[in-house]
Design a protein around this motif. Structure first.
Motif, PDB file in Angstrom:
ATOM      1  N   ARG A 101       0.571  -1.324   0.059  1.00 22.39           N
ATOM      2  CA  ARG A 101      -0.157  -0.088   0.047  1.00 22.39           C
ATOM      3  C   ARG A 101       0.939   1.159  -0.065  1.00 22.39           C
ATOM      4  O   ARG A 101       0.542   2.255  -0.698  1.00 22.39           O
ATOM      5  CB  ARG A 101      -0.922   0.056   1.283  1.00 22.39           C
ATOM      6  CG  ARG A 101      -1.955  -1.089   1.095  1.00 22.39           C
ATOM      7  CD  ARG A 101      -3.084  -1.097   2.157  1.00 22.39           C
ATOM      8  NE  ARG A 101      -4.056  -1.949   1.934  1.00 22.39           N
ATOM      9  CZ  ARG A 101      -4.749  -2.578   3.087  1.00 22.39           C
ATOM     10  NH1 ARG A 101      -4.684  -1.762   4.230  1.00 22.39           N
ATOM     11  NH2 ARG A 101      -5.440  -3.496   2.643  1.00 22.39           N
ATOM     12  N   ASP A 106       2.001   1.684  -3.686  1.00 24.61           N
ATOM     13  CA  ASP A 106       1.105   2.330  -4.538  1.00 24.61           C
ATOM     14  C   ASP A 106       0.791   3.882  -3.902  1.00 24.61           C
ATOM     15  O   ASP A 106       0.790   4.550  -4.927  1.00 24.61           O
ATOM     16  CB  ASP A 106      -0.309   1.487  -4.025  1.00 24.61           C
ATOM     17  CG  ASP A 106      -0.265   0.240  -4.630  1.00 24.61           C
ATOM     18  OD1 ASP A 106       0.730  -0.239  -5.432  1.00 24.61           O
ATOM     19  OD2 ASP A 106      -1.228  -0.798  -4.151  1.00 24.61           O
ATOM     20  N   ILE A 107       0.786   4.284  -2.838  1.00 24.00           N
ATOM     21  CA  ILE A 107       0.540   5.598  -2.439  1.00 24.00           C
ATOM     22  C   ILE A 107       1.985   6.425  -2.978  1.00 24.00           C
ATOM     23  O   ILE A 107       1.802   7.439  -3.641  1.00 24.00           O
ATOM     24  CB  ILE A 107       0.510   5.724  -1.150  1.00 24.00           C
ATOM     25  CG1 ILE A 107      -0.915   5.229  -0.573  1.00 24.00           C
ATOM     26  CG2 ILE A 107       0.518   7.323  -0.641  1.00 24.00           C
ATOM     27  CD1 ILE A 107      -0.849   5.134   0.895  1.00 24.00           C
ATOM     28  N   LYS A 110       3.846   5.720  -5.624  1.00 24.33           N
ATOM     29  CA  LYS A 110       3.567   5.862  -6.986  1.00 24.33           C
ATOM     30  C   LYS A 110       2.651   6.901  -7.347  1.00 24.33           C
ATOM     31  O   LYS A 110       2.867   7.579  -8.356  1.00 24.33           O
ATOM     32  CB  LYS A 110       3.403   4.548  -7.532  1.00 24.33           C
ATOM     33  CG  LYS A 110       3.118   4.243  -9.151  1.00 24.33           C
ATOM     34  CD  LYS A 110       4.559   4.455  -9.890  1.00 24.33           C
ATOM     35  CE  LYS A 110       4.504   4.321 -11.401  1.00 24.33           C
ATOM     36  NZ  LYS A 110       5.370   5.017 -12.007  1.00 24.33           N
ATOM     37  N   HIS A 111       1.504   6.798  -6.834  1.00 22.45           N
ATOM     38  CA  HIS A 111       0.486   7.773  -7.160  1.00 22.45           C
ATOM     39  C   HIS A 111       1.069   9.194  -6.813  1.00 22.45           C
ATOM     40  O   HIS A 111       0.724  10.132  -7.823  1.00 22.45           O
ATOM     41  CB  HIS A 111      -0.915   7.631  -6.337  1.00 22.45           C
ATOM     42  CG  HIS A 111      -1.897   8.599  -6.491  1.00 22.45           C
ATOM     43  ND1 HIS A 111      -2.696   8.491  -7.633  1.00 22.45           N
ATOM     44  CD2 HIS A 111      -2.383   9.569  -5.594  1.00 22.45           C
ATOM     45  CE1 HIS A 111      -3.546   9.470  -7.375  1.00 22.45           C
ATOM     46  NE2 HIS A 111      -3.201  10.163  -6.286  1.00 22.45           N
ATOM     47  N   VAL A 112       1.602   9.622  -5.699  1.00 21.99           N
ATOM     48  CA  VAL A 112       2.006  10.921  -5.568  1.00 21.99           C
ATOM     49  C   VAL A 112       3.173  11.288  -6.446  1.00 21.99           C
ATOM     50  O   VAL A 112       3.133  12.522  -6.928  1.00 21.99           O
ATOM     51  CB  VAL A 112       2.610  10.970  -4.003  1.00 21.99           C
ATOM     52  CG1 VAL A 112       3.360  12.366  -3.850  1.00 21.99           C
ATOM     53  CG2 VAL A 112       1.518  10.828  -3.176  1.00 21.99           C
ATOM     54  N   ASP A 166       3.552  10.301  -9.617  1.00 23.09           N
ATOM     55  CA  ASP A 166       2.778  10.399 -10.879  1.00 23.09           C
ATOM     56  C   ASP A 166       2.068  11.670 -10.873  1.00 23.09           C
ATOM     57  O   ASP A 166       2.036  12.378 -11.866  1.00 23.09           O
ATOM     58  CB  ASP A 166       1.825   9.209 -11.119  1.00 23.09           C
ATOM     59  CG  ASP A 166       2.703   7.942 -11.660  1.00 23.09           C
ATOM     60  OD1 ASP A 166       3.915   7.831 -11.801  1.00 23.09           O
ATOM     61  OD2 ASP A 166       2.077   6.988 -11.732  1.00 23.09           O
ATOM     62  N   ASN A 167       1.493  12.007  -9.805  1.00 22.79           N
ATOM     63  CA  ASN A 167       0.762  13.458  -9.841  1.00 22.79           C
ATOM     64  C   ASN A 167       1.518  14.384  -9.617  1.00 22.79           C
ATOM     65  O   ASN A 167       1.186  15.413 -10.447  1.00 22.79           O
ATOM     66  CB  ASN A 167      -0.186  13.289  -8.307  1.00 22.79           C
ATOM     67  CG  ASN A 167      -1.028  14.381  -8.397  1.00 22.79           C
ATOM     68  OD1 ASN A 167      -1.189  15.103  -9.288  1.00 22.79           O
ATOM     69  ND2 ASN A 167      -1.695  14.653  -7.206  1.00 22.79           N
TER      70      ASN A 167
END
Length: 118
Positions: free
Chosen positions: A34, A37-38, A40-42, A44-45
């Protein structure tokens, strides 16, 4: 241990939610996944927002953590076409040996390459 503490608190504060908390999976592997995943999301954003900036600047701050490791904090500040302001911590890089200007420049170039290549 953390799950047991959470269940005890939930039993006192909101007993109707106890079953929801007992279903939580808090294994090391699940939490690690998790967090990845967080991250990677941050990342990419931040990359997508950085590409939209029409004007930007980098701010650097060399700090030392509790273990006496020199760290370089790299912030990105900018505005997009709609004048929406962005100010984010882009990276926190440990500096290996010294904190000379050459070392700072190498860290900045390494971080900038992450934004340029993808």
């Amino acid at each position: 241990m953390i799950k047991e503490c959470l269940e005890s608190v939930v039993e006192i504060l909101c007993p109707d939610k106890k079953m929801d908390f007992s279903k939580l999976i808090l294994s090391r592997q699940t939490i690690t996944s998790r967090v990845d995943d967080i991250e990677k999301h941050v990342e990419d954003n931040l990359k997508s927002r950085a590409f939209e900036l029409i004007f930007y600047a980098q701010a650097l701050d060399e700090i030392t953590d509790m273990a006496d490791t020199a760290q370089l904090a790299i912030f990105i500040r900018g505005v997009d076409v709609n004048f929406k302001k962005t100010e984010e911590l882009a990276a926190l890089c440990p500096l290996k040996d010294t904190t000379k200007s050459r070392d700072l420049l190498e860290a900045v170039i390494e971080i900038e390459s992450l934004f340029v290549t993808t």
